[in-house]
Design an enzyme around this catalytic site. Structure first.
Site: not given
Length: 481
Positions: A161, A282, A288, A295
């Site tokens: 979980h 970024s 970043k 992804e």
């Protein structure tokens, strides 16, 4: 005078040509051209069968095979390409053959149809490309195993979980992804057995009255057998749908791995750092470093699942045998092949170059009272019913939360105060049962889970030995050795 009419394989019955709207709708050569090498391969086998049937002379066969070789070379060099007037790959290649042989080129059409041609071509294409996909999967499995070997004894927080549950070996977690990928390869190898059936010789749907030899064609093309039912042979796209299911499952497994890497690379986890070569930045935030490969792998799974759904929906209401709806089988197949061959090398590179923050993993492993189960199991070994042990440890965790302490911080008096079951006793009983302090150790918790399939470092190393043998076999299958 030259005949400038577009070449069609079906025009004799019609007095006029198709409407422009129909032509635009019907054309598939812009995507099925990639089947050209396989169509030419099947054409050579078909020419030899026609010769053995007495339908081509020896001299005609030699000229036919020479023209097919020349046409293939011209295709590879880009000198022969389909035109806007070619309906599909079969039309384009027959045009190329007629340009080289004149009317002799038209003899190759005897005894076959575009229906059995395309079913054969697509099987040949997929059986070829599946082996390349397996090779890329082997690379990813190998990258994961290399990381797992290095971190077989590195403790990490095991989660359910997405909450801290029990300490595990980080290598054990990495190998969980390898096991999923080995099942993917097993599915593809098993798929290949069912795909190794040749439709060529089935004609449009009923076979041919010509004395052809489907078994000889099947053998020459590397199939295990010819199709036993000509109607099923031209209608069957199970092999395409099943491949797409395999591809979708690979996508799901890549997505799950990608999701974990996204989490591990976050500031909240800081378990790993993705190499610069597999990250982006970024356009507005200079600090970043984004795990884009992970992804994108996660995102591509939707594309792979969508291809499967697309073909299943197309197939679900079709009567036997061939229907033009089946033109829709190739684009999802091609897209899934392309997607996997694009994603897998990037994920392999990301995994092989990622840096693991072992200190952070080790420090996080006991957090969230992750050793509570070990404490409950100690009580079980002392004769306490697990129900009572579970209750006692649960109370102990609540006491720790109220008093802002961890399990390892408790004194003997505090342990006994919560429950007499936790009385310190000897460090190790005469029967080998450890003391409370011994089980409140992360490395002890890992080592204790030494049953087959467990997370003990020694069992992780056993997994690696077994998996290397499996993956070596998969690599050999992919290479055809």
């Amino acid at each position: 005078m030259a005949d400038n009419k577009p070449m069609r394989l079906w025009g004799g019955r019609f007095e006029g040509g198709p409407a422009d709207a129909l032509t635009r709708l019907s054309v598939s050569v812009q995507f099925d051209w990639r089947l050209a090498p396989y169509d030419l391969l099947a054409s050579r086998a078909h020419a030899r069968v026609l010769h053995r049937a007495g339908l081509l002379t020896g001299e005609e066969l030699d000229r036919m095979l020479g023209a097919l070789d020349e046409l293939e070379s011209a295709c590879k060099r880009g000198e022969f390409r389909p035109t806007v007037a070619d309906e599909d790959v079969h039309t384009a290649l027959e045009r190329g053959l007629l340009e080289r042989l004149g009317s002799l080129g038209g003899k190759l059409r005897a005894g076959r149809s575009r229906n059995d041609q395309v079913a054969t071509d697509l099987r040949l294409y997929l059986r070829d490309h599946v082996r390349t996909i397996v090779s890329r999967l082997v690379e990813l499995e190998t990258a994961l195993m290399s990381q797992a070997e290095e971190h077989a004894a590195t403790a990490a927080p095991g989660m359910t979980h997405l909450q801290h549950a029990q300490p595990v070996s980080f290598g054990h977690q990495l190998l969980a992804h390898v096991h999923a990928l080995t099942r993917d390869v097993d599915r593809l190898k098993d798929w290949d057995k069912r795909a190794a059936v040749s439709p060529l010789g089935s004609g449009a749907l009923a076979g041919s009255s010509l004395p052809l030899d489907p078994a000889a064609v099947a053998a020459e093309l590397g199939f295990d057998s010819p199709a036993p039912n000509s109607m099923d042979a031209v209608a069957d796209r199970d092999f395409a749908a099943e491949f797409l299911f395999c591809a979708a499952m690979i996508g799901v497994h890549l997505s799950r791995l990608g999701e974990e890497i996204v989490l591990w690379a976050s500031q909240e986890f800081r378990w790993i750092e993705v190499d610069d070569a597999y990250s982006t930045g970024s356009s507005i935030m200079p600090q970043k470093k984004n795990p884009d490969v992970a992804e994108l792998a996660r995102g591509k799974s939707g594309r792979l699942i969508g291809s499967l759904m697309s073909l299943l929906t197309t197939l679900k209401g079709l009567p036997l045998t061939y229907n033009r709806d089946l033109q829709e089988d190739k684009e999802p197949v091609f897209d899934s092949v392309d997607t996997l061959l694009l994603v897998l090398p990037a994920v392999s590179g990301m995994v092989s170059t990622m840096r693991v923050n072992s200190a952070k993993l080790e420090a996080s492993a006991p957090e969230g009272f992750a050793l509570a189960t070990d404490l409950a199991e100690l009580l079980v070994r002392r004769g306490v019913a697990f129900r009572d042990a579970h209750e006692a440890v649960g109370h102990l965790v609540v006491w720790c939360q109220v008093n802002d302490k961890d399990l390892g911080d408790l004194t003997d008096e505090e342990l006994a105060k919560v429950s007499p079951h936790f009385a310190a006793g000897p460090a190790e009983a005469a029967d080998g049962t450890p003391g409370v302090r011994e089980v409140l150790s992360v490395q002890g918790a890992l080592a204790a889970r030494s049953a087959f399939g467990g997370t003990a470092p020694d069992r992780v190393r056993d997994q690696l030995v077994s998996l290397r043998e499996i993956v070596d076999g998969q690599a050999a299958w992919a290479s055809g050795s």
